[in-house]
Design an enzyme around this catalytic site. Structure first.
Site: not given
Length: 312
Positions: A80, A192
């Site tokens: 991320s 993500d």
């Protein structure tokens, strides 16, 4: 005239949409490959950087404190927002250079907003920023071994990119659902990396690390600092995060300022928070490095003794 303007706007919008999907046909597209663990007679240290949006600026402070103490990781893994800092660090930037980049970084350099697609941010700007910063080198050509964690959108499977386009891999890892438009890589959409590996400790360990330093700048880290009995205390994501952190040798949890995910207003404060938290962990790390080094030397001596005995 109005009709022509409408056509131009429509064409621009379509071009914008097409540019958000990555380049699935590129030979240099990010890809996963078998991880071959490093081996060394000295302790191998890995730094695993997790997600937390703009709180990820704290990672820079952590690196600064570690380098000041003479602790320089051999292996870098990121997920991320942590993948952004991890990529630049793996490419060869030192702590001071990273701090200079962070201090001068404006939101517009990373975030290209759009009214089209399945998100508010296209992601092209982030991809291009990372690739410029690393000199357009692919993951396998960076200065340190580096891995980026992303999540395959169609089935939620964790993917570890170790080769190919660094910027696109980081973009995929940072593509928070409903916020970023998911990029397309080799025909697959990715989102993500924090959904499947909030702080990629397991990946770092698989890469050969003897010591894994995990940096948690998540919302849950803030909750722990504030003693907040959140109703999400037993959520699947929190359980996953805690499992990863339990597998680390040292966990650094900066007391970051809890802001919106894309809020750059407190980056200086969060850098300072990362530095403060890492400095507190340095004695533990130094002791662990010394103990691990002694253990490795003992193993090396034990292996050498039979050969010496035969020679006698």
């Amino acid at each position: 005239m109005i009709h022509r303007l409408f056509v131009l706007l429509l064409f621009s919008a379509l071009a914008s949409c097409s540019s958000t999907r990555g380049n699935p046909a590129a030979e240099n597209a990010p890809r996963a490959a078998r991880i071959v663990p490093l081996a060394s007679d000295r302790p191998l240290i890995a730094l695993a950087l997790g997600g937390g949006g703009a709180r990820g600026f704290a990672h820079v402070g952590v690196i600064k404190a570690l380098e000041d103490a003479g602790i320089v990781p051999d292996i870098i893994a990121g997920a991320s927002s942590g993948a952004v800092v991890a990529a630049l660090y793996a490419s060869g930037y030192g702590a001071r250079a990273l701090e200079d980049i962070a201090v001068g970084l404006e939101q517009g350099a990373l975030l290209d907003f759009t009214l089209f697609g399945r998100g508010w941010v296209r992601g092209d700007a982030l991809q291009e920023f990372v690739n410029r910063a690393v000199g357009n080198r692919p993951i396998e050509k960076l200065a340190r071994p580096f891995a980026v964690v992303a999540t395959r959108a169609r089935d939620g499977v964790m993917t570890v990119f170790t080769h190919g386009d660094t910027g696109l891999a980081v973009r995929a890892s940072a593509s928070v659902p409903n916020l970023f438009v998911p990029p397309l890589i080799a025909g697959e959409e990715y989102i993500d990396g924090g959904l499947t590996s909030p702080v990629p400790v397991g990946v770092a360990r698989a890469m050969g690390a003897d010591i894994v330093i995990a940096v948690d700048v998540s919302w849950f880290a803030n909750a722990r600092h504030n003693g907040d009995p959140t109703p999400l205390a037993r959520s699947a994501r929190r359980i996953l995060l805690e499992r990863e952190l339990e597998a680390a040798d040292v966990v650094i949890t900066p007391r970051t300022i809890l802001t919106r995910m894309l809020d750059f207003d407190y980056k200086l404060e969060n850098i300072a928070a990362g530095e403060l938290a890492a400095r507190a962990a340095v004695p533990q790390l130094q002791e662990l490095v010394a103990r691990t080094a002694a253990g490795k030397k003992g193993i090396a001596r034990a292996r050498a003794q039979p050969a010496a005995a035969v020679a006698d």
